[in-house]
Design a protein around this motif. Structure first.
Motif, mmCIF file in Angstrom:
data_model
loop_
_atom_site.group_PDB
_atom_site.id
_atom_site.type_symbol
_atom_site.label_atom_id
_atom_site.label_comp_id
_atom_site.label_asym_id
_atom_site.label_seq_id
_atom_site.Cartn_x
_atom_site.Cartn_y
_atom_site.Cartn_z
ATOM 1 N N ILE A 191 0.856 -1.184 0.000
ATOM 2 C CA ILE A 191 0.000 0.000 0.000
ATOM 3 C C ILE A 191 0.892 1.234 0.000
ATOM 4 O O ILE A 191 1.912 1.265 0.686
ATOM 5 C CB ILE A 191 -0.890 0.018 1.261
ATOM 6 N N VAL A 192 0.513 2.240 -0.771
ATOM 7 C CA VAL A 192 1.209 3.524 -0.721
ATOM 8 C C VAL A 192 0.249 4.544 -0.133
ATOM 9 O O VAL A 192 -0.899 4.655 -0.566
ATOM 10 C CB VAL A 192 1.687 3.966 -2.116
ATOM 11 N N GLU A 193 0.714 5.264 0.875
ATOM 12 C CA GLU A 193 -0.163 6.154 1.635
ATOM 13 C C GLU A 193 0.534 7.485 1.894
ATOM 14 O O GLU A 193 1.770 7.556 1.952
ATOM 15 C CB GLU A 193 -0.525 5.478 2.969
ATOM 16 N N SER A 194 -0.254 8.526 2.038
ATOM 17 C CA SER A 194 0.285 9.815 2.479
ATOM 18 C C SER A 194 0.876 9.678 3.868
ATOM 19 O O SER A 194 0.281 9.054 4.756
ATOM 20 C CB SER A 194 -0.835 10.860 2.486
ATOM 21 N N ASP A 195 2.056 10.254 4.080
ATOM 22 C CA ASP A 195 2.660 10.158 5.413
ATOM 23 C C ASP A 195 1.825 10.887 6.460
ATOM 24 O O ASP A 195 1.818 10.513 7.639
ATOM 25 C CB ASP A 195 4.107 10.663 5.407
ATOM 26 N N ALA A 196 1.066 11.912 6.041
ATOM 27 C CA ALA A 196 0.186 12.612 6.980
ATOM 28 C C ALA A 196 -0.941 11.702 7.456
ATOM 29 O O ALA A 196 -1.320 11.719 8.634
ATOM 30 C CB ALA A 196 -0.395 13.871 6.331
ATOM 31 N N THR A 197 -1.482 10.894 6.558
ATOM 32 C CA THR A 197 -2.520 9.938 6.951
ATOM 33 C C THR A 197 -1.941 8.886 7.887
ATOM 34 O O THR A 197 -2.583 8.487 8.868
ATOM 35 C CB THR A 197 -3.127 9.261 5.710
ATOM 36 N N ALA A 198 -0.722 8.442 7.600
ATOM 37 C CA ALA A 198 -0.079 7.425 8.439
ATOM 38 C C ALA A 198 0.137 7.939 9.861
ATOM 39 O O ALA A 198 -0.166 7.229 10.830
ATOM 40 C CB ALA A 198 1.246 6.990 7.817
ATOM 41 N N ILE A 199 0.635 9.152 10.011
ATOM 42 C CA ILE A 199 0.885 9.668 11.361
ATOM 43 C C ILE A 199 -0.432 9.974 12.068
ATOM 44 O O ILE A 199 -0.514 9.908 13.303
ATOM 45 C CB ILE A 199 1.817 10.905 11.329
ATOM 46 N N THR A 200 -1.479 10.274 11.315
ATOM 47 C CA THR A 200 -2.803 10.451 11.920
ATOM 48 C C THR A 200 -3.265 9.156 12.583
ATOM 49 O O THR A 200 -3.705 9.150 13.737
ATOM 50 C CB THR A 200 -3.831 10.890 10.857
ATOM 51 N N LEU A 201 -3.149 8.049 11.857
ATOM 52 C CA LEU A 201 -3.566 6.772 12.423
ATOM 53 C C LEU A 201 -2.640 6.350 13.555
ATOM 54 O O LEU A 201 -3.081 5.732 14.535
ATOM 55 C CB LEU A 201 -3.604 5.699 11.334
ATOM 56 N N ALA A 202 -1.361 6.710 13.461
ATOM 57 C CA ALA A 202 -0.425 6.397 14.542
ATOM 58 C C ALA A 202 -0.869 7.061 15.839
ATOM 59 O O ALA A 202 -0.841 6.442 16.916
ATOM 60 C CB ALA A 202 0.985 6.856 14.178
ATOM 61 N N HIS A 203 -1.301 8.308 15.775
ATOM 62 C CA HIS A 203 -1.737 8.992 16.991
ATOM 63 C C HIS A 203 -3.072 8.440 17.489
ATOM 64 O O HIS A 203 -3.310 8.412 18.705
ATOM 65 C CB HIS A 203 -1.826 10.500 16.747
ATOM 66 N N HIS A 204 -3.920 7.970 16.585
ATOM 67 C CA HIS A 204 -5.184 7.373 17.011
ATOM 68 C C HIS A 204 -4.952 6.034 17.706
ATOM 69 O O HIS A 204 -5.623 5.705 18.684
ATOM 70 C CB HIS A 204 -6.089 7.187 15.794
ATOM 71 N N TRP A 205 -3.996 5.266 17.235
ATOM 72 C CA TRP A 205 -3.737 3.933 17.793
ATOM 73 C C TRP A 205 -2.782 3.962 18.972
ATOM 74 O O TRP A 205 -2.959 3.216 19.934
ATOM 75 C CB TRP A 205 -3.166 3.021 16.701
ATOM 76 N N PHE A 206 -1.743 4.808 18.890
ATOM 77 C CA PHE A 206 -0.669 4.716 19.877
ATOM 78 C C PHE A 206 -0.343 6.029 20.583
ATOM 79 O O PHE A 206 0.407 6.024 21.553
ATOM 80 C CB PHE A 206 0.630 4.224 19.209
ATOM 81 N N GLY A 207 -0.849 7.158 20.098
ATOM 82 C CA GLY A 207 -0.362 8.445 20.561
ATOM 83 C C GLY A 207 -1.380 9.326 21.247
ATOM 84 O O GLY A 207 -2.083 8.896 22.169
ATOM 85 N N GLN A 208 -1.501 10.557 20.764
ATOM 86 C CA GLN A 208 -2.256 11.603 21.443
ATOM 87 C C GLN A 208 -3.768 11.554 21.200
ATOM 88 O O GLN A 208 -4.497 12.412 21.701
ATOM 89 C CB GLN A 208 -1.736 12.977 20.981
ATOM 90 N N ALA A 209 -4.244 10.581 20.442
ATOM 91 C CA ALA A 209 -5.682 10.522 20.144
ATOM 92 C C ALA A 209 -6.274 9.144 20.414
ATOM 93 O O ALA A 209 -7.290 8.772 19.838
ATOM 94 C CB ALA A 209 -5.937 10.920 18.689
ATOM 95 N N ARG A 210 -5.660 8.390 21.307
ATOM 96 C CA ARG A 210 -6.166 7.046 21.604
ATOM 97 C C ARG A 210 -7.545 7.076 22.237
ATOM 98 O O ARG A 210 -8.291 6.103 22.144
ATOM 99 C CB ARG A 210 -5.184 6.320 22.530
ATOM 100 N N ASP A 211 -7.881 8.188 22.881
ATOM 101 C CA ASP A 211 -9.160 8.293 23.574
ATOM 102 C C ASP A 211 -10.256 8.883 22.704
ATOM 103 O O ASP A 211 -11.373 9.100 23.180
ATOM 104 C CB ASP A 211 -8.996 9.159 24.827
ATOM 105 N N LEU A 212 -9.977 9.141 21.434
ATOM 106 C CA LEU A 212 -10.913 9.872 20.586
ATOM 107 C C LEU A 212 -11.394 9.046 19.397
ATOM 108 O O LEU A 212 -10.685 8.167 18.909
ATOM 109 C CB LEU A 212 -10.250 11.148 20.051
ATOM 110 N N GLU A 213 -12.595 9.361 18.936
ATOM 111 C CA GLU A 213 -13.127 8.781 17.710
ATOM 112 C C GLU A 213 -13.062 9.772 16.548
ATOM 113 O O GLU A 213 -13.203 9.386 15.394
ATOM 114 C CB GLU A 213 -14.573 8.319 17.919
ATOM 115 N N ASP A 214 -12.895 11.049 16.870
ATOM 116 C CA ASP A 214 -12.797 12.100 15.863
ATOM 117 C C ASP A 214 -11.600 12.985 16.209
ATOM 118 O O ASP A 214 -11.409 13.360 17.364
ATOM 119 C CB ASP A 214 -14.066 12.959 15.836
ATOM 120 N N MET A 215 -10.818 13.343 15.193
ATOM 121 C CA MET A 215 -9.692 14.244 15.418
ATOM 122 C C MET A 215 -9.169 14.708 14.067
ATOM 123 O O MET A 215 -9.499 14.146 13.016
ATOM 124 C CB MET A 215 -8.581 13.564 16.222
ATOM 125 N N VAL A 216 -8.349 15.752 14.114
ATOM 126 C CA VAL A 216 -7.683 16.268 12.916
ATOM 127 C C VAL A 216 -6.205 16.391 13.229
ATOM 128 O O VAL A 216 -5.815 16.769 14.337
ATOM 129 C CB VAL A 216 -8.269 17.636 12.500
#
Length: 399
Positions: A191-216
């Motif tokens: 899969i080829v993905e935007s690095d911005a999308t990748a770091i977004t999912l990283a924060h949702h799974w492991f970082g600053q947004a683990r407690d959220l369902e919506d974020m930017v």
């Protein structure tokens, strides 16, 4: 009225159950029902299928052999780490970072290659990426045949579904079918993905947004990227297009359309200093922002002015994003954070000035200096996200 596609609904329900187990496991079926708002029958059927496919495991809480514990032990469900292994990578102009993770996203091996790839032929870049993937997989004690999926995160405008890179600052070619090239080389779904999308999912799974369902997330790297998460799902454009925030139009000038990148992009910030030999060398080696930070601390007036201008435009941009999406949290990442207080102070002031009074208490802005490993781990999370959505059977994902 047209009804929803039953297969699509089943896939969505299955993803919801599997993601609930990932986020909250070990978790009981009753708790899954409460969190997903699916019926107990549906949850039971889906979890039974996931157990059959070996994607989740049972864990018993309590001990029926103990006289002090009454009733039957609770059956809790959790992900099976050995169900799949994936590779994630952050591909930048001057370095590549690879990670191998298990099905839970835990890192099994990591590899960094400090190598300049911008302006290289695409065939050379593909060679280096292939070597990096193979080395990292070997470091994890695995064979490439044991890898279920690979995700490469790059800056630029990327069409997720097709794997086409429409444009990228690290490639001299446009409209590159990189996913097909790397899938053929590695004989593994890539899969080829935007690095911005990748770091977004990283924060949702492991970082600053683990407690959220919506974020930017706003990414301030070589390109200015945007990641949007809604209801635990990544939001992309038509054809899975990534969001290139740098192309946002700010207005008109005597030279034509003025875009965000021209005011807040890395080249716009560093441009006034790149004639200096040491600075030019730092930029070439990917250390331009770190060098700029040192010059700002030494009161370099042109750079301070550039940092303030960039902070203001980013602050106004974030205010516009909050006005559109009203997310509970906006995470700002990327190399521009190295510019320090002149940049951050002007950003905060501009945001406070531009945000509508009715939305002043809606969004929290978080600044995070995410390391390269987290970006690569985010790419791995994208690969896992695809596996979670894919129908499986007892021999693996039906991709």
């Amino acid at each position: 009225m047209k009804t929803a596609d039953p297969e699509l609904m089943r896939a969505m329900n299955r993803f919801s159950v599997l993601d609930s187990i990932r986020r909250h496991g070990p978790i009981s079926r009753v708790e899954i029902t409460e969190r997903t708002e699916l019926s107990p029958t549906t949850v039971s059927a889906i979890t039974g299928s996931l157990l059959d496919d070996g994607l989740i495991l049972t864990r018993h809480e309590g001990d029926i052999r103990s006289e002090s514990v009454r009733g039957r032990p609770r059956v809790m469900l959790e992900l099976n780490p050995a169900a799949a292994r994936v590779v994630g990578a952050k591909i930048a102009a001057n370095r590549m970072v690879f990670v191998v993770t298990d099905f839970c996203g835990s890192v099994l091996a990591a590899l960094t290659l400090p190598i300049r790839i911008d302006r290289q032929p695409i065939s050379v870049i593909a060679d280096i990426v292939e070597d990096g993937v193979r080395r990292c997989v070997l470091d994890a004690g695995l064979a490439l045949s044991e890898i279920h999926s690979i995700c490469l995160g790059l800056p630029g405008v990327i069409e997720h579904r097709s794997g086409h890179i429409r444009s990228s600052p690290i490639l001299r070619d446009a409209n590159v079918d990189f996913a097909a090239e790397m899938s053929a080389r590695l004989k593994t779904t890539t899969i080829v993905e935007s690095d911005a999308t990748a770091i977004t999912l990283a924060h949702h799974w492991f970082g600053q947004a683990r407690d959220l369902e919506d974020m930017v997330l706003v990414s301030l790297e070589q390109t200015l990227g945007l990641g949007v998460l809604h209801n635990n799902r990544l939001f992309r454009g038509a054809g899975g297009l990534s969001h290139n925030l740098g192309d946002l139009v700010l207005g008109m000038s005597k030279d034509g359309v003025m875009r965000l990148a021209s005011q807040a992009g890395e080249n716009a910030i560093l441009g006034s200093e790149q004639a200096d030999g040491r600075f030019a060398e730092a930029v070439r080696l990917g250390r331009g922002m770190a060098h700029a930070q040192a010059l700002i601390e030494a009161d370099d007036s042109p750079l301070i002015g550039a940092a303030i201008r960039a902070g203001e435009t980013i602050g106004f941009t974030i205010a516009n994003i909050v006005t559109l999406f009203a997310p509970p949290r906006v995470i700002v990442v990327g190399s521009s954070l190295a510019l320090g207080e002149p940049f951050l102070t002007s950003l905060r002031k501009a945001y406070a000035l531009a945000i509508p009074p009715s939305l002043q208490d809606v969004s929290e802005i978080v600044f995070d200096d995410s390391n390269d490993d987290l970006w690569a781990r985010g790419a791995a999370a994208v690969a896992l996200y695809e596996l979670y959505e894919s129908p499986w059977n007892t021999t693996g994902p039906a991709l």
